[in-house]
Structure formats: C-alpha cells, structure tokens
Motif scaffolding. Structure first.
Motif, short mmCIF file in Angstrom:
data_model
loop_
_atom_site.label_atom_id
_atom_site.label_comp_id
_atom_site.label_asym_id
_atom_site.label_seq_id
_atom_site.Cartn_x
_atom_site.Cartn_y
_atom_site.Cartn_z
N SER A 147 -8.95 8.38 8.72
CA SER A 147 -9.28 7.06 8.17
C SER A 147 -10.75 7.05 7.80
N TRP B 272 3.08 -1.22 10.17
CA TRP B 272 2.46 -0.55 9.04
C TRP B 272 3.40 -0.50 7.85
N GLN C 267 -0.77 1.57 5.60
CA GLN C 267 -1.64 0.40 5.58
C GLN C 267 -1.21 -0.52 6.72
N PRO D 91 -4.08 -3.95 2.31
CA PRO D 91 -5.07 -2.94 1.94
C PRO D 91 -6.48 -3.24 2.47
N THR E 216 -6.45 1.71 6.85
CA THR E 216 -5.58 2.61 6.09
C THR E 216 -5.71 4.00 6.69
N TYR F 137 -4.23 8.12 6.51
CA TYR F 137 -3.62 9.08 5.62
C TYR F 137 -3.38 10.37 6.38
#
Length: 134
Positions: A41, A93, A105, A110, A114, A116
């Motif tokens: 993040s 999420w 997210q 947003p 967030t 990934y």
C-alpha cells in the motif's frame, strides 16, 4: 525501506480502478484459494494473507504474528473476520483483478486504504508461535 517493485505497482494502480468490474465472491475464491498473497500500500509492504478451502484465511502484518479468519460476501463486498484482532468488526473490501494481480479498496471507497498484490507465492506464510512469558 521502499522497494522499487512496490513503487512501480503503486504507479500502475493509479489507473482508474472504477472502470473495472469488482470481482464476485466466486471469482475471488477461484483466484485466491490455495495461494498466499503479499500486499503493498502506498509503496510500502503491508501484509500477507494465505487463502484456504472453505473461505478460511490467515493474515499477518509481516510481523510473524498471524490471525486465523474467514471471508464472506456481503452486499457485493468481500468481508473478513479474524479471531485474534483488536477490532472485531468485519473488514470489507472491493476486489478488482488488475494487470499485475489483485487490487483491493477498503469498503469499496477509493479514498480509503488501497492494497495491491505484490507477490503471489505457493508456499505458506511464516507464523511464529504464541508469545512465551519469562
């Protein structure tokens, strides 16, 4: 310490996630089951989660302390509940399948956290045993 791959991935997820369709519970289960994902993040390592059958999970903030939990779908969100946590409320999420893996997210907003996918590993995550007193 910032990792170049985390910074690159942070740049890649800046593309509009809203244009993508959120993953359904079935899609999320098919993508995650049997895998271990390391998440980042804002260019920093964030945590690791291992996904098991029957929607069971194990989470760690990369400190060796792990929490067992479960996930379920609620109102289009993927929600997680863990056994050993300070906040007993579900953590929900919205997941998207991006070009480099999962993008999540918090509460589908947003403006919130967030995450990934930085790495997808087949081996289990490392969890230390319970703390032992002196």
């Amino acid at each position: 310490m910032k990792h170049p791959i985390l910074l690159l991935l942070a740049t890649l997820i800046a593309a509009p996630v809203a244009a993508q369709s959120p993953m359904t519970a079935a899609e999320f289960d098919a993508y995650s089951r049997g895998k271990t994902f390391y998440y980042g993040s804002m260019g920093e390592a964030y945590g690791v989660e291992q996904y098991f059958d029957n929607r069971r999970v194990k989470w760690s903030f990369l400190d060796g302390q792990c929490s067992d939990g479960v996930w379920y779908e609620r109102d289009g969100l993927i929600c997680f509940e863990y056994e050993e946590v300070v906040d007993p409320n579900p953590q929900c999420w919205t997941f998207f399948k991006g070009p480099s893996g999962l993008i999540a997210q918090f509460e589908g907003d947003p403006e919130q956290t967030t995450l990934y996918e930085v790495q997808n590993a087949d081996e289990p995550m490392t969890c230390l045993g319970p703390e032992v007193g002196v």
